[in-house]
Design a protein around this motif. Structure first.
Motif: not given
Length: 79
Positions: A5-16, A26-41
Motif C-alpha cells: 500500500l505504501l508503494g502505491t503512493e497517491d495512485k488511484k486504486l481500483a478493482k477491475a 464495473g469494467h475489465q482492467a483493459h477498459d478501465a481508462e476508457k470508461y473512467g468517467q463511468n466507473w462503479g463505486q
C-alpha cells in the motif's frame, strides 16, 4: 500488505471487475481508462486508498513526535 500500500503512493486504486459496480469499477482492467468517467463505486479501491493514507499519516506523526499514535479510525464505527 503495508509495504504494498505504501508503494502505491497517491495512485488511484481500483478493482477491475465488470460484474460488480459496488466493490469494483464495473469494467475489465483493459477498459478501465476508457470508461473512467463511468466507473462503479469502487468501494474496495477506495478502502485500500484510505488505509494507505492512514498508514502514511500515522507513520509521519510517529516520526515527528517519537511517540506511538492512536489508530482510532472513528469513521467505521470501531475504536
Amino acid at each position: 500488505m503495508r509495504d504494498i500500500l505504501l508503494g502505491t503512493e497517491d495512485k488511484k486504486l481500483a478493482k477491475a471487475g465488470r460484474r460488480d459496480r459496488v466493490w469494483d469499477i464495473g469494467h475489465q482492467a483493459h477498459d478501465a481508462e476508457k470508461y473512467g468517467q463511468n466507473w462503479g463505486q469502487n468501494k474496495l479501491g477506495k478502502a485500500l486508498m484510505a488505509v494507505g493514507t492512514r498508514i502514511r499519516e500515522v507513520g509521519l506523526r510517529e516520526r515527528e513526535t517519537g511517540m506511538p499514535v492512536d489508530w482510532d479510525w472513528g469513521w467505521w464505527g470501531g475504536g
